[in-house]
Design a protein around this motif. Structure first.
Motif, PDB file in Angstrom:
ATOM      1  N   GLN A 217       0.800  -1.216   0.000  1.00  0.00           N
ATOM      2  CA  GLN A 217       0.000   0.000   0.000  1.00  0.00           C
ATOM      3  C   GLN A 217       0.839   1.275   0.000  1.00  0.00           C
ATOM      4  O   GLN A 217       0.334   2.370  -0.241  1.00  0.00           O
ATOM      5  N   ALA A 218       2.159   1.140   0.250  1.00  0.00           N
ATOM      6  CA  ALA A 218       3.030   2.321   0.322  1.00  0.00           C
ATOM      7  C   ALA A 218       3.546   2.760  -1.033  1.00  0.00           C
ATOM      8  O   ALA A 218       4.048   3.887  -1.169  1.00  0.00           O
ATOM      9  N   GLY A 219       3.444   1.912  -2.055  1.00  0.00           N
ATOM     10  CA  GLY A 219       3.924   2.312  -3.362  1.00  0.00           C
ATOM     11  C   GLY A 219       4.187   1.124  -4.263  1.00  0.00           C
ATOM     12  O   GLY A 219       4.083  -0.043  -3.857  1.00  0.00           O
ATOM     13  N   TYR A 220       4.539   1.424  -5.495  1.00  0.00           N
ATOM     14  CA  TYR A 220       4.837   0.391  -6.480  1.00  0.00           C
ATOM     15  C   TYR A 220       6.270  -0.099  -6.310  1.00  0.00           C
ATOM     16  O   TYR A 220       7.163   0.667  -5.961  1.00  0.00           O
ATOM     17  N   PHE A 221       6.463  -1.383  -6.598  1.00  0.00           N
ATOM     18  CA  PHE A 221       7.750  -2.027  -6.337  1.00  0.00           C
ATOM     19  C   PHE A 221       8.744  -1.764  -7.470  1.00  0.00           C
ATOM     20  O   PHE A 221       9.347  -2.677  -8.035  1.00  0.00           O
ATOM     21  N   SER A 246      -0.086  -5.951   7.648  1.00  0.00           N
ATOM     22  CA  SER A 246      -1.032  -4.868   7.920  1.00  0.00           C
ATOM     23  C   SER A 246      -1.937  -4.611   6.718  1.00  0.00           C
ATOM     24  O   SER A 246      -1.690  -5.077   5.599  1.00  0.00           O
ATOM     25  N   ILE A 247      -2.977  -3.832   6.958  1.00  0.00           N
ATOM     26  CA  ILE A 247      -3.903  -3.457   5.890  1.00  0.00           C
ATOM     27  C   ILE A 247      -3.743  -1.970   5.611  1.00  0.00           C
ATOM     28  O   ILE A 247      -3.161  -1.226   6.405  1.00  0.00           O
ATOM     29  N   GLY A 248      -4.263  -1.527   4.478  1.00  0.00           N
ATOM     30  CA  GLY A 248      -4.174  -0.118   4.132  1.00  0.00           C
ATOM     31  C   GLY A 248      -4.832   0.149   2.799  1.00  0.00           C
ATOM     32  O   GLY A 248      -4.923  -0.721   1.935  1.00  0.00           O
ATOM     33  N   SER A 249      -5.292   1.372   2.610  1.00  0.00           N
ATOM     34  CA  SER A 249      -6.029   1.747   1.401  1.00  0.00           C
ATOM     35  C   SER A 249      -5.130   2.172   0.260  1.00  0.00           C
ATOM     36  O   SER A 249      -5.569   2.295  -0.880  1.00  0.00           O
ATOM     37  N   VAL A 257      -4.683  -3.014  -0.017  1.00  0.00           N
ATOM     38  CA  VAL A 257      -4.431  -4.442   0.163  1.00  0.00           C
ATOM     39  C   VAL A 257      -5.746  -5.163   0.371  1.00  0.00           C
ATOM     40  O   VAL A 257      -6.718  -4.597   0.887  1.00  0.00           O
ATOM     41  N   LEU A 258      -5.773  -6.411  -0.032  1.00  0.00           N
ATOM     42  CA  LEU A 258      -6.956  -7.234   0.128  1.00  0.00           C
ATOM     43  C   LEU A 258      -6.994  -7.847   1.523  1.00  0.00           C
ATOM     44  O   LEU A 258      -5.970  -8.009   2.180  1.00  0.00           O
ATOM     45  N   GLY A 259      -8.187  -8.222   1.948  1.00  0.00           N
ATOM     46  CA  GLY A 259      -8.334  -8.963   3.189  1.00  0.00           C
ATOM     47  C   GLY A 259      -8.166  -8.118   4.427  1.00  0.00           C
ATOM     48  O   GLY A 259      -8.422  -6.908   4.432  1.00  0.00           O
ATOM     49  N   ARG A 260      -7.710  -8.758   5.487  1.00  0.00           N
ATOM     50  CA  ARG A 260      -7.614  -8.148   6.806  1.00  0.00           C
ATOM     51  C   ARG A 260      -6.172  -8.264   7.311  1.00  0.00           C
ATOM     52  O   ARG A 260      -5.283  -8.732   6.594  1.00  0.00           O
ATOM     53  N   GLN A 261      -5.933  -7.856   8.544  1.00  0.00           N
ATOM     54  CA  GLN A 261      -4.632  -8.119   9.141  1.00  0.00           C
ATOM     55  C   GLN A 261      -4.440  -9.634   9.199  1.00  0.00           C
ATOM     56  O   GLN A 261      -5.321 -10.376   9.629  1.00  0.00           O
TER      57      GLN A 261
END
Length: 615
Positions: A217-221, A246-249, A257-261
């Motif tokens: 979620q922090a950026g493209y690889f 972790s999760i994040g928008s 990210v998909l799913g949950r923690q």
């Protein structure tokens, strides 16, 4: 098609029935000798055979009433091996090369135009071949393996009988339809341990690309793609935090990210599935073999031997487990998914948590991979214990019985360093997770989650290097989300170590920033502001020679018998897929000097702050 399906049916009921299951290492690793934790291929085979009996037993004496199933009442439509089509959904990968073998990986998911997918009783068969030519001819090794939902349809096989120090190409295909193939991957073997240093890699320098901390979620690889397309890296080394729990928008870039923690095997598998859709990561896996180790986030934040920041099997019970799983269950699920999704070898069949291992690359180097996070690490800073002040005395007083890796691994590490010297390897390169050198922050606070929290353990390793005169040791680190380059010496020992000349050092540390994870200086910090902090840090810490905290990226090590050169790369933009990067700094280590070659970085860097700028 009919004859091929019959062939596999006959094999399944024969004495060699589980061979194709066992060839897929994902079923057994890392739980080969622990069936209570792993997958019993004999039981899986029995499940398949129970299904296959419907294909080979005369049904005349029986009467089947109609009932709904994938194939209707006519069992003749139900193949023992899935033949409805495959999708190689996550390309290919390879890893952990030896001199005569390497692991190959893919994921083969059943596909069907009708949407009718196999139930758990139907295995998928995948074949592989490997060659020295990108045309895949002549074939050096080949074979077949089963996969199924039990291992998330992943396939991990070992290609054997290979030549040392050789580049190879490989491909997977559908056993039931040879026209359905994966992309072609590139890999290589290492030189045999006794190969003279100047003959390793055909006499050319060997290059490793080193990464850590890739948060979706922090950026493209982009760092992975840059390395694959713009460097001559022979092997990719990942020091951990390959995924995050972790999760994040994804904020403004919308990379949610998909799913949950993460807590269950489903959660961890889903996260790997999503991460491996990144185009740059997929390309990097396809381009070269990888050698990986885990950090904390492959399980959860600030992992140690009995818990994490929010899930602990201790006196606290499971009260710190918003994900719904206690630590032990969570860790076993994470480790299983890790071994399914990455081409990593199981090191010790009697020690399912062991990932620490060593690669002898001719007489040129030993690449030693450690686990300073998960294996037997004593308690660390878990945030909640910081308020109770229970963690601070553990680093203010260097307790001799406190270890970041456990004493079994620590003894193995010391023995490995000594053996490397005995066998006359030129270099000792140590891949591990957290910053080894002392880093005193501007507020005079240390990071107790790194080696600064395990001072006696660090002192024992430095003593071993000094006392045994083990030269040319280079320690690698990730985790910190910033760049650090240091001489290796006992912290604050400026009587025997000279920070300007480097005299008195016993080695070098190269610590790299994150692929995407947020800078430890602060989120989105501009280069100029980060350089101000870096200047303070290199002034405070005697060993520290360079610091940089703004850019995301990676570094390479290029190694020959006389020199080890490190080049740091910075990505200008990770908010979209691109390969916009530049070399931010270059460093050299000369054989026998045991320090950064002066002037450090040639006296000039393109980002960050240098301690030494003149000879």
């Amino acid at each position: 098609m009919r004859s091929l399906v019959f062939t596999f049916t006959a094999l399944a009921v024969g004495s060699q029935a589980t061979l194709l299951l066992d060839r897929n290492l994902a079923y057994r690793s890392p739980f080969i000798d622990h069936p209570e934790h792993g997958l019993d291929t004999t039981s899986i085979h029995a499940r398949h055979v129970q299904h296959s009996k419907r294909q080979i037993i005369d049904a005349t004496p029986f009467k089947d009433e109609h009932y709904p199933n994938f194939y209707g009442s006519d069992f003749s439509n139900s193949p023992f091996v899935w033949n409805g089509g495959l999708n190689f959904t996550h390309s290919v990968a390879s890893g952990d090369p030896f001199d005569t073998s390497v692991l190959l990986w893919t994921r083969a998911v059943p596909a069907s135009s009708t949407g009718a997918l196999p139930d758990q009783s139907v295995p998928v068969c995948v074949s592989f071949k490997i060659s020295t030519s990108n045309t895949l001819s002549p074939v050096i090794d080949s074979g077949e393996a089963f996969t199924s939902y039990d291992v998330d349809f992943t396939v991990k096989v070992e290609a054997t009988g290979l030549k040392p120090d050789t580049k190879y190409f490989f491909q997977f295909s559908d056993c039931t339809n040879a026209e359905t193939v994966s992309p072609v991957g590139a890999t290589r073997t290492f030189a045999s341990p006794d190969t003279p240093a100047d003959q390793v890699n055909g006499g050319k320098p060997l290059t490793f690309a080193v990464f850590s901390c890739s948060q979706f979620q922090a950026g493209y690889f982009n760092a992975y793609g840059f390395a694959a397309q713009n460097t001559s890296a022979d092997v990719f080394v990942h020091l951990g935090d390959y995924i995050y729990e972790s999760i994040g928008s994804g904020g403004s870039i919308g990379r949610a990210v998909l799913g949950r923690q993460l807590a269950t095997i489903h959660d961890y598998r889903q996260r790997f599935q999503q991460y491996r859709t990144d185009v740059s990561l997929s390309l990097a896996h396809q381009s070269a073999p990888w050698i990986t180790t885990w950090d904390d986030h492959e399980v959860a934040n600030n992992a140690w031997k009995a818990g994490t920041s929010n899930s602990n099997d201790t006196a606290a019970g499971c009260s710190f487990s918003p994900s719904g799983a206690c630590f032990t269950d969570r860790k076993l699920a994470a480790i299983r998914a890790y071994h399914e999704w990455l081409p990593v070898r199981q090191v010790d069949t009697h020690d399912l948590l062991r990932i620490w291992r060593n690669f002898q690359v001719g007489k040129l180097l030993d690449l030693t991979i450690l686990d300073t996070r998960q294996y037997d690490r004593d308690i660390t800073d878990l945030t909640y214990n910081r308020a109770r002040k229970s963690i601070w005395p553990l680093w203010t007083i260097p307790h001799p019985n406190r270890s970041i890796m456990g004493f079994t691994q620590e003894k193995w590490f010391a023995d490995t360093l000594s053996e490397s010297k005995r066998r006359e390897a030129v270099w000792r390169v140590v891949g591990q997770q957290v910053v080894f050198s002392q880093l005193n922050g501007s507020s005079f606070r240390f990071n107790t989650d790194a080696w600064d929290g395990y001072r006696a353990n660090r002192a024992r390793i430095l003593d071993h290097l000094y006392n045994n005169e083990i030269s040319n040791t280079v320690i690698l680190a990730g985790d910190s989300h910033a760049n650090w380059v240091s001489d290796l010496a006992h912290p604050n020992d400026t009587t025997t170590y000279d920070p300007i000349s480097g005299d008195g050092a016993i080695g070098v540390e190269f610590a790299g920033t994150a692929v995407t994870s947020t800078s430890s200086f602060r989120a989105n910090i501009a280069p100029a502001a980060a350089d101000v902090i870096s200047r303070q840090l290199v002034d405070i810490n005697p060993d520290l020679q360079w610091s940089e905290g703004s850019f995301r990226g990676f570094f390479t090590l290029t190694i020959d018998p006389q020199w080890l050169n490190a080049t740091y790369y910075a990505m200008r933009n990770i908010t979209s897929p691109n390969t916009d990067g530049f070399a931010s700094a270059e460093f050299s280590v000369k054989n026998g000097e045991n320090k950064l070659h002066r002037p450090v970085a040639g006296g000039k860097v393109n980002a960050g702050a240098l301690k030494v700028t003149v000879p």
